[in-house]
Every structure is written in C-alpha cells, then in structure tokens.
Motif scaffolding. Structure first.
Motif, short mmCIF file in Angstrom:
data_model
loop_
_atom_site.label_atom_id
_atom_site.label_comp_id
_atom_site.label_asym_id
_atom_site.label_seq_id
_atom_site.Cartn_x
_atom_site.Cartn_y
_atom_site.Cartn_z
N LEU A 56 2.30 -3.56 -4.38
CA LEU A 56 2.37 -2.17 -3.93
C LEU A 56 1.09 -1.41 -4.27
CD1 LEU A 56 6.04 -1.09 -4.76
CD2 LEU A 56 4.95 -0.98 -2.51
N ASN A 57 0.62 -1.54 -5.47
CA ASN A 57 -0.58 -0.81 -5.90
C ASN A 57 -1.82 -1.28 -5.15
OD1 ASN A 57 0.18 1.24 -7.76
ND2 ASN A 57 0.60 -0.32 -9.30
N GLN A 58 -1.90 -2.56 -4.84
CA GLN A 58 -3.04 -3.04 -4.07
C GLN A 58 -3.01 -2.52 -2.64
OE1 GLN A 58 -4.78 -6.96 -4.70
NE2 GLN A 58 -3.12 -7.43 -6.12
N ILE A 59 -1.82 -2.40 -2.06
CA ILE A 59 -1.70 -1.83 -0.71
C ILE A 59 -2.10 -0.36 -0.72
CG2 ILE A 59 -0.05 -1.20 1.10
CD1 ILE A 59 1.47 -3.80 0.40
N LEU A 60 -1.64 0.38 -1.72
CA LEU A 60 -1.99 1.80 -1.83
C LEU A 60 -3.50 1.98 -2.05
CD1 LEU A 60 0.94 3.21 -4.01
CD2 LEU A 60 0.66 3.35 -1.54
N LYS A 61 -4.07 1.11 -2.86
CA LYS A 61 -5.51 1.19 -3.11
C LYS A 61 -6.29 0.93 -1.82
CE LYS A 61 -9.24 -0.78 -5.89
NZ LYS A 61 -9.62 -1.84 -6.87
N TYR A 62 -5.83 -0.07 -1.06
CA TYR A 62 -6.50 -0.39 0.21
C TYR A 62 -6.41 0.79 1.17
CZ TYR A 62 -7.46 -2.65 4.67
OH TYR A 62 -7.98 -2.97 5.91
N ALA A 63 -5.23 1.42 1.24
CA ALA A 63 -5.06 2.59 2.12
C ALA A 63 -5.96 3.74 1.69
CB ALA A 63 -3.60 3.03 2.13
N SER A 64 -6.07 3.94 0.38
CA SER A 64 -6.92 5.02 -0.15
C SER A 64 -8.37 4.81 0.26
CB SER A 64 -6.81 5.09 -1.67
OG SER A 64 -5.49 5.36 -2.07
N GLU A 65 -8.85 3.58 0.14
CA GLU A 65 -10.25 3.30 0.44
C GLU A 65 -10.52 3.27 1.94
OE1 GLU A 65 -10.86 -0.37 -1.60
OE2 GLU A 65 -10.99 0.59 -3.59
N LYS A 66 -9.59 2.70 2.71
CA LYS A 66 -9.81 2.53 4.15
C LYS A 66 -9.64 3.84 4.91
CE LYS A 66 -10.53 0.37 8.01
NZ LYS A 66 -9.66 -0.68 8.56
N TYR A 67 -8.63 4.62 4.52
CA TYR A 67 -8.29 5.83 5.28
C TYR A 67 -8.56 7.11 4.51
CZ TYR A 67 -6.12 2.37 8.25
OH TYR A 67 -5.90 1.28 9.05
N ALA A 68 -9.33 7.00 3.42
CA ALA A 68 -9.74 8.18 2.65
C ALA A 68 -8.56 9.02 2.18
CB ALA A 68 -10.70 9.05 3.46
N LEU A 69 -7.49 8.34 1.77
CA LEU A 69 -6.31 9.03 1.24
C LEU A 69 -6.38 9.07 -0.28
CD1 LEU A 69 -3.56 7.23 3.32
CD2 LEU A 69 -4.44 9.51 3.75
N ARG A 70 -5.73 10.05 -0.86
CA ARG A 70 -5.60 10.10 -2.31
C ARG A 70 -4.18 9.70 -2.68
NH1 ARG A 70 -8.92 15.52 -4.21
NH2 ARG A 70 -10.98 14.84 -3.49
N LEU A 71 -3.99 8.45 -2.93
CA LEU A 71 -2.67 7.91 -3.25
C LEU A 71 -2.65 7.52 -4.73
CD1 LEU A 71 -2.25 5.64 -0.12
CD2 LEU A 71 -1.33 7.94 -0.45
N MET A 72 -1.70 8.08 -5.44
CA MET A 72 -1.61 7.83 -6.87
C MET A 72 -1.07 6.42 -7.13
SD MET A 72 -2.79 10.50 -8.23
CE MET A 72 -2.31 10.27 -9.94
N PRO A 73 -1.68 5.68 -8.07
CA PRO A 73 -1.13 4.36 -8.41
C PRO A 73 0.25 4.49 -9.03
CG PRO A 73 -2.87 5.00 -9.95
CD PRO A 73 -2.88 6.01 -8.83
N LEU A 74 1.07 3.50 -8.78
CA LEU A 74 2.44 3.52 -9.27
C LEU A 74 2.51 3.03 -10.71
CD1 LEU A 74 4.05 1.88 -6.12
CD2 LEU A 74 3.95 4.33 -6.65
N LYS A 75 3.39 3.63 -11.48
CA LYS A 75 3.57 3.23 -12.88
C LYS A 75 4.96 2.61 -13.03
CE LYS A 75 0.49 6.72 -14.84
NZ LYS A 75 0.38 7.88 -15.77
N ARG A 76 4.97 1.37 -13.41
CA ARG A 76 6.23 0.65 -13.54
C ARG A 76 6.91 0.97 -14.85
NH1 ARG A 76 6.71 -4.81 -15.48
NH2 ARG A 76 8.80 -5.61 -15.07
N GLN A 77 8.18 1.28 -14.75
CA GLN A 77 8.99 1.50 -15.95
C GLN A 77 9.37 0.14 -16.52
OE1 GLN A 77 9.67 4.54 -17.25
NE2 GLN A 77 8.44 5.44 -15.62
#
Length: 448
Positions: free
Chosen positions: A206-227
């Motif tokens: 999940l975090n790698q997908i969010l990171k890819y989206a942030s870099e590719k589409y200039a989004l600011r997506l917060m990394p997820l923190k697992r409980q």
C-alpha cells in the motif's frame, strides 16, 4: 465563487466555467482544462463527462486530449499551465488535489474561445478558484505500479506484490479514489486477524503504491502507519549440542546426496533455496570456495497450466551474492559426490532439487535420529550460533550468511546457548575473585 466544491464558477460574461486537471505526457506537466456552459448544469455535465473519461483511461493514466477532441466532444475551449508561485510546478497540497496561486495563461492576449479574460486581462485567475480536484482511482495507480515493478524487481518480488494486491487489496480499494486510502479506511477494510507477515506485506505494498502516486501525479499522500498488535516474541529454534551429536551420527551413516546437502548447510549456513540451486560450476575446487549466485523457489505464475512453477532466480539481495570458504571435511564429501554425479546441479542432476523434497528428506532424517520435528531453517540458525560460540566475529558471520547489516545477524541468528552464558558468568566470577585478591582484603573475607 466555485459551486459545491466542484471547481465550477460563474464568469463575468455570464457563462459557467468548470475546470479540471489533465496530465500531458508530451510536456510532462499538469495542465488545466476548462469547459463552458450557458447554464450551471450544462457546465457541470461537461465537467463530469471529462472527469469520467479520465477515470476510464485504459492505462490508468491522466492523459491530455487533443484540441480536436476537446472541441468535438465537450466544448473545452482553453487550457492553462500550473505554475506555483513557490517554484514547485504542478505540486499539490492536498490528498488528491492540486492547489496554489496559479497563472491562468492566455493565448494571444485572450482565451482560446475568443472571449476576453474574466479578470480584466491581468492573466490571474480569481484566488477563490485556485484549488482544482482530480480523481485518480486506486486500481489504475496500483496496476501501473505493478507493471513497473515487473521489469524493475526480481520475479519473486513481483509475484509476491501481485498476490498481495489481488488477494488483499483489489477487492477493498479497486474503485476507491486513491486520495481516500487513509489509515482509517485501511483499518476498516483490512482484517486485524491477518498474520504478522501478511499484515506487514499489505502495508508495504500500500505505501509503495501511494508513494508511486505521489511522485507520478504530484499528489501529497501521507504514508500509512500500521497498528502493530502485541505479539509475544517467538523462540528461535536451534539444535542443542546433544541433538547435533545425534544428528551427525545419522548423517555420517550410509551417506547419500540429501545427507551431504544437510551437512553442507550445517557447515556453511546456506539457505534452502541456495542449497537446492547449487551447480558444480559454482564450486571452485582449486580454492575450495562456493559462489552463491542463484536461488530456487516455487512461485505462482499467471497463465500457467499448474498453480505454481519452480523458478530459478537471483539471490535474495545483493549481499546474498557471496563466496563461502569450504572446510576441508565438507570439501572432501563434495569431491566424493562429484564422482557419482556429473550432471549440472550438485544435488539435483539435470535440474534443481525441489525445496519441498529436500525438506521431506530432512524430516525423515530427524525422525531416524529420534529428534523432534524442526524447520529446515533451523540448520542455518544452528550454524550461526556455533560460529559465535566458536569465536567468529559478527561481521564475518554476517557476510557468510549474506546479510546486508550485522544488526540482522545479531537480532535473528545469534542465539547463545545456556552453556555459553554459564561460561561467561563463570569467567566474570573469576574476574571478581582476582579483583578481591588484589584488593588486600577489600571483600572482607567474603571471597574464598
């Protein structure tokens, strides 16, 4: 002022304007596009048409349409580039949104549709309309990221990530906007009953997908923190000295290819996959060295007749590619085996040994030695523990095991036995006794 957060506003000329973002592959930047209508509903309908078109993009990408498509399909009359005043072109400041003081640049001093600029030709858009929202769906980014991983990472890594996506993520997040994938939504949809290993893998993907989206589409997506739930630390198994003695007694009786393989593991700490994939060309008989160059494991492969396939791949990591010196005792066993097996693989003949086959033979040998059932990896833990107790420094052991960091070796593979702990404390007691003796009665006669 924009209506209902849809980035639709009424212009001074009486028309309604809706704005959305599209990514230009040619210019490698985000561009604003506008649609117009005589009424609010007309502009809203056109805006929704274009947003839906972007969602349904086959490649899951945000693409810029041609001017002909714009005029023909939806009445889009102009485009504008995003250029933030802080110099960070195209950067967004929210989850799934792009905001900032943007220049709404004119062409030839007027809008593409032939109308004058609504802000008196200043070239600036109304600050109240500085935020535009863009909808990017999770499935689109995930599949684009997986396609990239397929060619950039090991086959086994890609298959692991693909299975995590298919089994645990796709059904929950496929049609969700990626900006809505937050800690809360993940905790609601991913069951807490998953094993520790699967749970870590789910959050990793999940975090790698969010990171890819942030870099590719200039989004600011917060990394997820697992409980992380409390999990009692598992006791790592090794063979005791007595068990090793009983195991060796069986291994040296009527030696065969599998007994030789187990002895090699006890002498070198090879992983199961590395052992099964070993070729004669990997053994330097002159210098008595083993070169670890590959591993083998059974993996799921898309479109194959069987569910899984035995695949030979590169070692686990760059550090896993290593050379291991062979002790004379085990080198002699390998030379004797080579006389019997002239084929490519040391323990498998024309093809690598199936890891499950090696494990099954290992369990039969344990049973014959009268030992309790243990995992094959116990041999590797036993090797590392014996090395430490024999005086091997941690750095050397870490390289022999193929670890990238000595901390991994210390945390996972160094398991001092009770005999070793007792020996250290006896040495400490001797130190205290010598100190008391040198102290001239400092211990008041308590030390013998």
């Amino acid at each position: 002022m924009a209506r209902h957060g849809e980035n639709i506003r009424k212009r001074k000329d009486g028309r309604w304007e809706g704005r959305y973002l599209a990514y230009s592959e040619e210019k490698e930047k985000w561009l604003y596009r506008s649609v117009y209508g005589r009424a609010y509903e007309e502009a809203r309908e056109k805006l929704h048409f274009w947003k839906n078109s972007l969602k349904e993009s086959a490649a899951g990408r945000i693409e810029m349409m041609t001017a002909e498509d714009v005029r023909e399909k939806s009445g889009v009359e102009s485009k504008a580039e995003i250029s933030g005043t802080d110099g960070n072109e195209g950067k967004g400041n929210g989850r799934g949104s792009y905001c900032g003081e943007s220049d709404y640049r004119e062409r030839d001093g007027r809008e593409h549709g032939g109308e004058g600029n609504s802000n008196g030709g200043s070239g600036k858009e109304n600050p109240e309309n500085k935020c535009a929202s863009i909808e990017i769906y999770f499935w689109a980014v995930a599949e684009e990221w997986l396609a990239k991983v397929r060619f950039a990472r090991k086959t086994s890594t890609y298959i692991k990530y693909w299975l995590i996506y298919k089994n645990y993520l796709e059904k929950h997040f496929r049609n969700m906007e990626i900006s809505l994938v937050t800690d809360r939504t993940v905790q609601e949809k991913i069951p807490a009953s998953l094993s520790e290993s699967i749970g870590k893998s789910v959050y990793c993907v999940l975090n790698q997908i969010l990171k890819y989206a942030s870099e590719k589409y200039a989004l600011r997506l917060m990394p997820l923190k697992r409980q992380i739930p409390y999990m009692p630390k598992r006791t790592v198994e090794t063979f005791s000295r007595k068990e090793q003695s009983e195991l060796f007694a069986v291994l040296y009786q009527e030696r065969d290819v599998f007994k030789t393989a187990i002895l090699l593991c006890l002498y070198t700490g090879l992983r199961l996959g590395e052992l099964c994939a070993l070729k004669w060309e990997d053994i330097d008989m002159e210098n008595q060295l083993i070169a670890v160059r590959r591993t083998v494991q059974r993996l799921y492969v898309e479109g194959h007749m069987t569910k899984t396939v035995l695949l030979e791949t590169a070692p686990k990591s760059a550090s896993s590619r290593r050379e291991i010196p062979l002790p004379s005792a085990v080198f002699a066993l390998l030379k004797a085996l080579q006389e019997e097996n002239k084929k490519e693989y040391v323990f498998g003949g024309d093809k690598p040994v199936e890891p499950r086959t090696m494990q099954n033979h290992f369990k039969r040998i344990l049973k014959k030695a009268g030992l309790s059932d243990k995992n094959f990896h116990t041999l590797r833990h036993t090797f590392s523990t014996n090395c430490i107790e024999g005086g091997t420094d941690v750095k050397s052991l870490s390289e022999l095991l193929g670890h990238s960091d000595v901390q991994i070796t210390l945390n996972r593979y160094v398991h001092p036995s009770m005999d070793t702990k007792r020996r250290h404390l006896d040495a400490l007691a001797g130190f205290y006794e010598r100190m008391c003796g040198q102290g001239g009665g400092m211990c008041n006669g308590m030390c013998g």
